[in-house]
Design a protein around this motif. Structure first.
Motif, PDB file in Angstrom:
ATOM      1  N   VAL A   1      32.037  60.473  40.537  1.00 17.40           N
ATOM      2  CA  VAL A   1      31.206  61.668  40.561  1.00 17.40           C
ATOM      3  C   VAL A   1      31.772  62.308  41.810  1.00 17.40           C
ATOM      4  CG1 VAL A   1      28.749  62.547  40.679  1.00 17.40           C
ATOM      5  CG2 VAL A   1      29.297  60.406  39.920  1.00 17.40           C
ATOM      6  N   PHE A   2      31.904  63.807  41.375  1.00 12.35           N
ATOM      7  CA  PHE A   2      32.885  64.588  42.742  1.00 12.35           C
ATOM      8  C   PHE A   2      31.867  65.880  42.734  1.00 12.35           C
ATOM      9  CE2 PHE A   2      37.107  64.806  44.505  1.00 12.35           C
ATOM     10  CZ  PHE A   2      37.255  65.974  45.177  1.00 12.35           C
ATOM     11  N   PRO A   3      30.912  65.951  43.231  1.00  9.78           N
ATOM     12  CA  PRO A   3      30.078  67.090  43.488  1.00  9.78           C
ATOM     13  C   PRO A   3      30.241  68.083  44.490  1.00  9.78           C
ATOM     14  CG  PRO A   3      29.204  65.198  44.792  1.00  9.78           C
ATOM     15  CD  PRO A   3      30.629  65.027  44.364  1.00  9.78           C
ATOM     16  N   SER A   4      31.581  68.679  44.591  1.00  8.08           N
ATOM     17  CA  SER A   4      31.669  69.615  45.874  1.00  8.08           C
ATOM     18  C   SER A   4      30.973  70.844  45.480  1.00  8.08           C
ATOM     19  CB  SER A   4      33.251  69.631  46.059  1.00  8.08           C
ATOM     20  OG  SER A   4      33.744  68.484  46.716  1.00  8.08           O
ATOM     21  N   LEU A   5      30.678  71.482  46.482  1.00  7.87           N
ATOM     22  CA  LEU A   5      30.203  73.050  46.307  1.00  7.87           C
ATOM     23  C   LEU A   5      31.448  73.733  45.908  1.00  7.87           C
ATOM     24  CD1 LEU A   5      27.392  73.095  48.992  1.00  7.87           C
ATOM     25  CD2 LEU A   5      27.121  72.581  46.631  1.00  7.87           C
ATOM     26  N   ARG A   6      32.370  73.620  46.659  1.00  6.85           N
ATOM     27  CA  ARG A   6      33.785  74.384  46.662  1.00  6.85           C
ATOM     28  C   ARG A   6      34.843  73.427  46.476  1.00  6.85           C
ATOM     29  NH1 ARG A   6      37.270  76.182  49.953  1.00  6.85           N
ATOM     30  NH2 ARG A   6      36.101  75.250  51.681  1.00  6.85           N
ATOM     31  N   GLU A   7      35.728  73.577  45.463  1.00 10.34           N
ATOM     32  CA  GLU A   7      37.188  73.103  45.309  1.00 10.34           C
ATOM     33  C   GLU A   7      38.261  73.823  44.794  1.00 10.34           C
ATOM     34  OE1 GLU A   7      38.156  70.280  46.359  1.00 10.34           O
ATOM     35  OE2 GLU A   7      36.325  69.084  47.039  1.00 10.34           O
ATOM     36  N   GLY A   8      39.354  73.820  45.590  1.00 10.39           N
ATOM     37  CA  GLY A   8      40.538  74.506  45.028  1.00 10.39           C
ATOM     38  C   GLY A   8      40.695  74.041  43.512  1.00 10.39           C
ATOM     39  N   LEU A   9      40.988  72.527  43.766  1.00  6.02           N
ATOM     40  CA  LEU A   9      41.419  72.023  42.387  1.00  6.02           C
ATOM     41  C   LEU A   9      40.519  70.765  42.390  1.00  6.02           C
ATOM     42  CD1 LEU A   9      43.437  71.613  39.955  1.00  6.02           C
ATOM     43  CD2 LEU A   9      44.802  70.319  41.532  1.00  6.02           C
ATOM     44  N   GLY A  10      40.270  69.935  43.397  1.00  4.25           N
ATOM     45  CA  GLY A  10      39.452  68.811  43.261  1.00  4.25           C
ATOM     46  C   GLY A  10      40.552  67.526  43.133  1.00  4.25           C
ATOM     47  N   LEU A  11      41.600  67.546  44.057  1.00  5.59           N
ATOM     48  CA  LEU A  11      42.722  66.343  43.716  1.00  5.59           C
ATOM     49  C   LEU A  11      42.076  65.062  43.548  1.00  5.59           C
ATOM     50  CD1 LEU A  11      45.548  66.261  43.835  1.00  5.59           C
ATOM     51  CD2 LEU A  11      45.532  65.764  46.347  1.00  5.59           C
ATOM     52  N   GLY A  12      40.875  64.738  44.432  1.00  9.87           N
ATOM     53  CA  GLY A  12      40.477  63.488  44.245  1.00  9.87           C
ATOM     54  C   GLY A  12      39.830  63.258  42.846  1.00  9.87           C
ATOM     55  N   GLY A  13      39.154  63.872  42.244  1.00 16.47           N
ATOM     56  CA  GLY A  13      38.814  63.992  41.015  1.00 16.47           C
ATOM     57  C   GLY A  13      39.965  63.783  39.864  1.00 16.47           C
ATOM     58  N   LEU A  14      40.991  64.706  40.158  1.00 20.78           N
ATOM     59  CA  LEU A  14      42.265  64.343  39.100  1.00 20.78           C
ATOM     60  C   LEU A  14      42.781  63.144  39.492  1.00 20.78           C
ATOM     61  CD1 LEU A  14      44.454  65.774  37.326  1.00 20.78           C
ATOM     62  CD2 LEU A  14      45.331  66.836  39.373  1.00 20.78           C
ATOM     63  N   GLU A  15      43.028  62.660  40.623  1.00 22.68           N
ATOM     64  CA  GLU A  15      43.714  61.376  40.678  1.00 22.68           C
ATOM     65  C   GLU A  15      42.762  60.020  40.251  1.00 22.68           C
ATOM     66  OE1 GLU A  15      46.046  62.114  44.978  1.00 22.68           O
ATOM     67  OE2 GLU A  15      43.924  61.494  45.001  1.00 22.68           O
TER      68      GLU A  15
END
Length: 385
Positions: A291-305
């Motif tokens: 669960v990757f609930p960031s308010l702002r992410e350029g890509l969200g590398l942790g989610g992709l990994e």
């Protein structure tokens, strides 16, 4: 010999996003310098920072300690950062500098300002603009700043399609490039045998005191307001599923608040705060859902990994995560300011035991592979030789 300077506010930006860029520029025959804050090093621990310093020294990179504030810094602090960077670049022969490559909002602003003074070409990687359609109105205060500094930028690299479209439309001076993130080993991740993953999963769960029957969620990243981990705790409390466990990996200023919140919500026994982890792939294998609930992410590398390691992902709409969570076969995009929406999404994934259809989407995921990203990055670097 031509020289290149990589600039980032904090050392973690060098470690997370620039190791391959450093090696790439060295293969081009360049003398590589790095300027960042190695003392207030950002979202990693001291041991990892020391490993980075040792590696930089080992491969022959020239290190420069430059103090940077957090966020937008302070007037006095930013002046000190600019003065320190100017001392690095004003080394007697500024024509030897092929370019500087800036990262992070503050490093990008101060780095471009100083490089412009010395007429040195500048590349800036925007790891997600603060402003975007559907985002907070207050964040648009950063738009005129980025637009103004774009005139001191030769190449502006965007890492998601949303930022690319905005920059192409509104920023007239720089060449605007789209590169699919910073590159990860997608091919290697997809090639790991299921039996190997299962063995690591069992060992990692045993080490964490988790049973085979536990349904394990992760949320990974710096513990701060933007990463918004609090909503995952609130969703867990609403779900009332004792066999649902949460692993929170990362360090940051919100640790104590999050620990106290877990206790207040009555779920402290279901949550483990792991701190900074260098074995994050093992954590992915131990888990079922990210669960990757960031308010702002350029890509969200942790989610992709975590996705390519086999975790279904619940991510943030209106972020760069939309570039890879293109189908509910892979993950779901939700309004992460709505705890009920996150709760319902977790409940659905748990009920249906969703897993990502990685082979079905292999071709589109390979766009984020480090080989593809590096090939595009190399073309940009070669323009300045």
């Amino acid at each position: 010999m031509k020289k290149v300077l990589f600039i980032a506010a904090k050392a973690n930006m060098i470690q997370q996003f620039n190791i391959r860029n450093i090696l790439m520029t060295q293969t081009l025959g360049m003398e590589v310098h790095v300027a960042c804050d190695f003392i207030d090093y950002g979202s990693m621990d001291e041991a990892e920072t020391n490993k980075l310093i040792h590696w930089l020294d080992e491969v022959g990179v020239v290190r420069h300690q430059v103090p940077f504030g957090r966020g937008i810094g302070s007037v006095q602090g930013n002046r000190e950062s600019a003065k320190a960077l100017a001392a690095v670049l004003d080394d007697g022969n500024t024509s030897d500098w092929a370019f500087v490559h800036c990262h992070s909002p503050l490093g990008g602003i101060i780095g471009r300002y100083v490089a412009h003074k010395f007429k040195i070409p500048t590349i800036y990687t925007a790891h997600g603009f603060q402003f975007f359609k559907g985002g907070p109105k207050k964040n648009w205060v950063f738009y005129p700043v980025e637009k103004a500094f774009s005139y001191w930028t030769n190449d502006l690299i965007t890492i998601n399609h949303r930022d690319y479209r905005l920059a192409k439309k509104h920023f007239k001076k720089p060449t605007v490039d789209y590169i699919a993130g910073v590159g990860i080993d997608v091919e290697g991740a997809l090639a790991v045998p299921t039996t190997e993953k299962q063995t690591i999963r069992e060992n990692a769960r045993a080490a964490l005191g988790l049973s085979a029957d536990d349904y394990v969620l992760t949320t990974i990243g710096e513990l701060n307001d933007n990463k918004n981990q609090i909503v995952v705790l609130e969703a867990m409390a609403k779900l009332k599923q004792p066999q649902m466990k949460l692993l929170v990996a990362g360090v940051g200023p919100n640790l104590t608040m999050l620990q106290e919140k877990a206790t207040e919500l009555g779920i402290a026994e279901q949550v483990q705060f792991l701190g900074y982890r260098a074995d994050i792939t093992n954590i992915h294998y131990a888990a079922d859902l990210n669960v990757f609930p960031s308010l702002r992410e350029g890509l969200g590398l942790g989610g992709l990994e975590s996705l390519v390691d086999g975790n279904y992902v619940i991510g943030s709409q209106n972020t760069g995560m939309a570039d890879y969570l293109t189908s509910e076969d892979l993950g779901m995009l939700v309004n992460v300011t709505d705890v009920d929406a996150i709760t319902q999404a977790i409940a659905q994934v748990y009920r249906e035991k969703k897993v990502p259809a990685l082979e079905k989407h292999r071709t589109e995921l390979m766009k984020f592979d480090d080989s593809s990203v590096d090939a595009n990055m190399l073309k940009i670097y070669k323009k300045y030789l």
